[in-house]
Design an enzyme around this catalytic site. Sequence first.
Site, mmCIF file in Angstrom:
data_model
loop_
_atom_site.group_PDB
_atom_site.id
_atom_site.type_symbol
_atom_site.label_atom_id
_atom_site.label_comp_id
_atom_site.label_asym_id
_atom_site.label_seq_id
_atom_site.Cartn_x
_atom_site.Cartn_y
_atom_site.Cartn_z
ATOM 1 N N ASP A 196 1.160 -1.439 0.026
ATOM 2 C CA ASP A 196 -0.014 0.226 0.264
ATOM 3 C C ASP A 196 0.964 1.170 -0.012
ATOM 4 O OD1 ASP A 196 -2.271 1.818 0.157
ATOM 5 O OD2 ASP A 196 -1.262 2.037 2.223
ATOM 6 N N ASP B 134 -0.048 4.733 1.204
ATOM 7 C CA ASP B 134 -0.788 6.214 1.579
ATOM 8 C C ASP B 134 -0.083 5.865 2.971
ATOM 9 O OD1 ASP B 134 -1.209 7.485 -0.466
ATOM 10 O OD2 ASP B 134 -3.089 7.431 -0.327
#
Length: 293
Positions: free
Chosen positions: A47, A49
């Site tokens: 991922d 963020d």
Amino acid sequence: MTSQRVVPSAPNLRSRSVLAGQAAAATAEVEHALAPEPDPTAAAFFDVDNTLMQGASIFHLARGLHRRDFFTTGDIVRAAWQQLYFRIAGVEDPEHIARARSSALAFIAGHRVSELEEIGEEIFDEQMASRIWPGTRAIAQQHLDRGERVWLVTAAPVEVARVIARRLGLTGALGTVAEAVDGVYTGELVGEMLHGEGKAVAVRAIAEQEGLDLERCSAYSDSSNDLPMLSLVGHPCAVNPDAALRSHARKQGWQIRDYRMGRKVAVAGSRTALAAGVGLGAWRVARHVRRQR
């Protein structure tokens, strides 16, 4: 006494050229020998963020687009509220992030795909490069050093995700796909944002396409929203996790990595302090933007 420069003879020049070529070839052989053997069945999925990058990548994109007059100061102030909540609370609020991402995708309507790709390179240098978590970047490099492929899996626009992956030397990226007709964005999405279960679907598809063994794969995220993706692989890891993911990771015996400074201080803040901080931050953003203009 006058010194004279000795000019090498033609045979000597040829021998030195041959030596240079042999040295170059030997160096290439050494580099090839040190290169890891590709592992065709293992990969890592990250991922972006708050896992690979501090804060929301779409907010950094939005700031860069604002500087290029893609939208107004009011729009960036509203985005600041969502970003500051994300930073101070340390928890990804799906509604806040969804609104920020959807708004940013709407702002690119009418612009060419090639334009965003070019601007994305500039924005990476201006806004994103300094916000990459060194710890997470090192983990990604470890996978690469073992000969594994590394993909980013993010709800950010796929064009921006590819820029991040390319600049970090990763294999590639999976991201939200914005609709484009004849190379021009319509402002709509193709399907939904790549979020939650959608990430797991994308990872499964890549695994089937690339012949990966998911039990040998790894996944990294900060958010409990990514539990479908994390649960899909044999080696999940919670990075800078929110409270729900941290709890789940502990129960499951997953690895936990936290690179945030002062996380406990931030979490301990009251809602009143949070609201005051968000308001002050938004005011400062607005003042900074006005000064720039």
